[in-house]
Design an enzyme around this catalytic site. Structure first.
Site, mmCIF file in Angstrom:
data_model
loop_
_atom_site.group_PDB
_atom_site.id
_atom_site.type_symbol
_atom_site.label_atom_id
_atom_site.label_comp_id
_atom_site.label_asym_id
_atom_site.label_seq_id
_atom_site.Cartn_x
_atom_site.Cartn_y
_atom_site.Cartn_z
ATOM 1 N N CYS A 62 0.829 -1.213 0.000
ATOM 2 C CA CYS A 62 0.000 0.000 0.000
ATOM 3 C C CYS A 62 0.861 1.260 0.000
ATOM 4 O O CYS A 62 1.664 1.483 0.914
ATOM 5 C CB CYS A 62 -0.931 -0.033 1.216
ATOM 6 S SG CYS A 62 -1.653 1.557 1.654
ATOM 7 N N CYS A 65 0.382 3.533 2.984
ATOM 8 C CA CYS A 65 1.013 2.958 4.186
ATOM 9 C C CYS A 65 2.505 3.273 4.196
ATOM 10 O O CYS A 65 3.079 3.618 5.236
ATOM 11 C CB CYS A 65 0.801 1.442 4.237
ATOM 12 S SG CYS A 65 -0.938 0.932 4.225
ATOM 13 N N CYS A 197 -12.849 6.048 0.082
ATOM 14 C CA CYS A 197 -14.177 6.641 -0.102
ATOM 15 C C CYS A 197 -14.818 7.004 1.241
ATOM 16 O O CYS A 197 -15.029 6.141 2.097
ATOM 17 C CB CYS A 197 -15.058 5.660 -0.882
ATOM 18 S SG CYS A 197 -16.831 5.957 -0.760
ATOM 19 N N CYS A 200 -18.117 5.265 1.935
ATOM 20 C CA CYS A 200 -17.892 3.851 2.280
ATOM 21 C C CYS A 200 -17.531 3.713 3.758
ATOM 22 O O CYS A 200 -17.998 2.793 4.440
ATOM 23 C CB CYS A 200 -16.780 3.253 1.420
ATOM 24 S SG CYS A 200 -17.078 3.355 -0.360
#
Length: 447
Positions: A62, A65, A197, A200
């Site tokens: 990621c 990250c 999002c 979300c």
């Protein structure tokens, strides 16, 4: 000359690749101030901690990250001796991330003793994160001074149970989507989301609540579209979150356009379950495969023991089956299984649930997972059977333990006809009782 140049570049390139690979698999080295967590030490370092613990759930691949890594290490150094700053590779340890509903990376949760974990939604700089941690520490100190918490465990008591409750929503990806969803006969409602999002993230707790409340009735799942681009394209997902309903026609899922609250999702799911439910079934228990199929995943399995065909004949048995179908139809939305077996066909099962002799017809509510059963104590009539199912659903009352493992044997299915009576000419009384004359002669000889 060219060969020498080629050889001279091999080692540095290999080293570079190794360094990149090593960096991708471990964001925090052994000298890092960040505590590295695994499933084996998560409880002792986080759940049993007496202080505030900040946990980053990350994935090595990621990009966000990787960008957060130096900031997170700075937070760890700043809060050293004040709070614990830790990180766990959620990609490698999916069981932990699923327990806490982690669906995107990085996710930061703050664990405070006596409370459920708190999602950190603020800015991702060292000052903001540290200030948020200090705020939680001050609140914890105030609670302890006021006597509101003992400070013995991080999230102890009932709050620990709530905190650690995993989400019933199934994580779906390209390797399991078809097997679990499109090839299944069950109703599935699937959320397609993106970790970044905002809508979300707002939906996440409602989705988890709905999934847990619908567990055993309707399957809920979720797809991370950032990681699963092929599934996103396949179902033409263009915005987030998108919720699709996979009913009887799995090739044409229907979009959910209702409110994004747990109660609305639950109501919609149950309506869909009723409209997608096929006809009720009461299956003859002809072997272990039927037991596993109909009772293995059922919350409760209702087993009916019907009289021998010679006693009831086909007409009588069909009447019993009509009664059972009526009951099964009443509860077809519920996660129950309904099976029947003729008297004496499954002797071990009868023995373990106390059925047999002249007690036919009979019914028991069987919970194989808990190793318990409850017998029907009223008459074998539709009204009593429906009341029995309702009572069994409440659980606990009247339950009896099942000793040992039930042995289900393979038998031939009923052919729908009356039973055949064996003619008297096919055997003699002498075969059954023995020859009295021979027995008398033998006795005299013995004397």
């Amino acid at each position: 000359m060219e060969r020498k140049m080629y050889k001279s570049t091999v080692f540095p390139i290999c080293c570079l690749l190794f360094a990149l690979f090593d960096r991708g698999n471990a964001l925090y080295g052994s000298s890092s101030p960040v505590l590295q967590l695994t499933p084996s030490n998560f409880k002792s370092k986080v759940l049993n901690s007496n202080g505030v613990v900040l946990v980053e759930f990350f994935a090595p691949w990621c990009g966000h990250c990787q960008s957060l890594t130096p900031t997170w290490e700075k937070v760890a150094s700043t809060l050293k001796g004040i709070a614990t700053v830790a990180a766990i590779d959620a990609d490698a340890h999916k069981s932990v991330s699923q327990d806490y509903g982690v669906r995107g990376f990085p996710t930061i949760k703050v664990f405070v003793p006596g409370k459920p974990p708190i999602d950190y939604q603020g800015a991702r700089d060292a000052k903001s994160i540290s200030q948020f941690a200090i705020k939680q520490i001050k609140a914890l100190l105030k609670d302890r001074l006021d006597g509101k918490t003992s400070g013995t465990k991080n999230g102890g008591g009932s709050s620990e149970k709530k905190k650690s409750e995993p989400s019933a929503s199934v994580e779906l990806n390209s390797s399991n989507f078809d097997e679990l969803v499109t090839e299944s006969k069950e109703l599935w409602i699937v959320e397609f989301f993106a970790p970044w999002c905002g809508h979300c993230k707002k939906l996440a707790p409602e989705w988890k609540k709905a999934a847990n409340n619908l567990k055993g009735k309707v399957k809920l799942g979720h797809v991370n579209c950032d990681a699963e681009q092929s599934i996103k394209s396949r179902f033409k997902v263009q915005g987030f979150p998108t919720i699709l309903v996979f009913g009887s026609d799995k090739s044409s899922p229907v979009p959910y356009e209702g409110a994004r609250s747990a109660s609305a999702i639950e109501s919609f799911a149950l309506e869909q379950l009723e409209s997608n439910a096929g006809p009720a079934e009461v299956t003859e228990l002809t072997g272990p495969d039927v037991m596993e199929d109909k009772c293995g995943s059922a919350a409760i399995c209702f087993v009916s023991f019907l009289p021998d065909i010679l006693d009831s004949k086909a007409e009588g048995r069909n009447k019993y089956l009509e009664m059972l179908l009526s009951v099964a139809d009443k509860f077809k939305k519920d996660p129950y299984g309904f099976v029947w077996v003729a008297a004496g066909k499954q002797p071990d099962l009868e023995k373990r649930v106390g059925v047999g002799g002249y007690g036919y017809p009979a019914m028991v509510a069987l919970n194989a997972k808990k190793g318990a059963y409850a017998p029907l104590k009223s008459g074998f009539e539709v009204k009593h059977l429906k009341d029995f199912v309702k009572e069994a659903a409440k659980g606990g009352k009247g339950n009896l333990p099942i000793d040992g493992t039930m042995e289900i044997v393979k038998t031939e299915a009923w052919d729908g006809k009356d039973g055949e009576v064996v003619d008297a000419d096919e055997f003699s009384l002498e075969d059954l009782m023995g020859n009295d004359d021979e027995a008398s002669t033998e006795s005299k000889d013995d004397l």
